[in-house]
Design a protein around this motif. Structure first.
Motif: not given
Length: 223
Positions: A189-190, A193-194, A199
């Motif tokens: 999951r991370y 997102r990355l 971010q």
């Protein structure tokens, strides 16, 4: 945080409706309650739930409508067995993989058969979660940390050794058509997102499309 290594089995003693939610009471003669306190987290079938009452051999939790909606908890009945794991300590042996106790969806047992001394199982998972799984990767089913043999579209194939079957609810409560709680590998999951949604920091935002070779070199990962 949990590891997906089941500590003991529990039995659902009561499911009491309370204003739209459910007060769930679980009894276990084998779970060590000596270090349990109000507010502690215990995962039941992979669902991280907060202890609101406990005794020498039982504890109670309040289950919200959100949790009921997103898990297979609604299929439980009084007398059913559930897999239990207390939240890990800093000194806990990390025998499984990182498990948050936050259920991503519900899978369905599509095939279950003997395979030598183990049990071969195929689980159909929601299509939108399939890309988080990988052959020989980790997955959590009913709170159990398991290794996938093969991922075929949205079918996860597994072999369950006799010890795992006996120490969990698999042997007694998994049948073709059974609903199981599913948590994908949090690392996947991370990573998604990355890679897809950077971010807001200037270094990450400057990559525009996410992490690429230039970004890795700039931040010191490539020499």
């Amino acid at each position: 945080m949990f590891t997906g290594i089941i500590e003991s089995m529990g039995t659902v003693k009561a499911m009491q409706p309370t204003g739209g939610d459910i007060r769930l009471v679980i009894e276990s003669a084998s779970l060590d309650f000596s270090d349990v306190s109000l507010g502690d987290s215990i995962a039941a079938n992979g669902i991280c739930l907060t202890v609101v009452e406990f005794g020498n051999d039982y504890y109670a939790v309040d289950v919200s409508r959100e949790t009921i909606k997103r898990t297979a908890l609604a299929t439980l009945q009084v007398g059913d067995s559930v897999n239990l794991e207390k939240a890990m300590l800093p000194t806990t042996r990390f025998g499984g993989h990182i498990v948050a106790g936050h259920v991503d969806g519900v899978g369905t047992v599509k095939l279950l058969k003997k395979d030598a001394r183990s049990i071969y199982i195929e689980i159909e998972i929601p299509q939108d979660l399939a890309h988080y799984t990988a052959t020989k990767g980790s997955i959590t089913l009913d709170g159990i940390s398991l290794t996938t043999n093969l991922v075929r579209d949205n079918i996860v194939c597994l072999n369950i050794i006799p010890h795992t079957a006996q120490m969990t609810n698999i042997a007694k409560h998994w049948f073709v058509g059974s609903k199981v709680n599913l948590e994908v590998d949090i690392v996947a999951r991370y990573l998604e997102r990355l890679l897809l949604k950077p971010q807001t920091s200037s270094d990450v935002a400057s990559t525009q499309g996410g992490i690429d070779e230039a970004f890795l070199a700039k931040t010191g990962f490539l020499k």
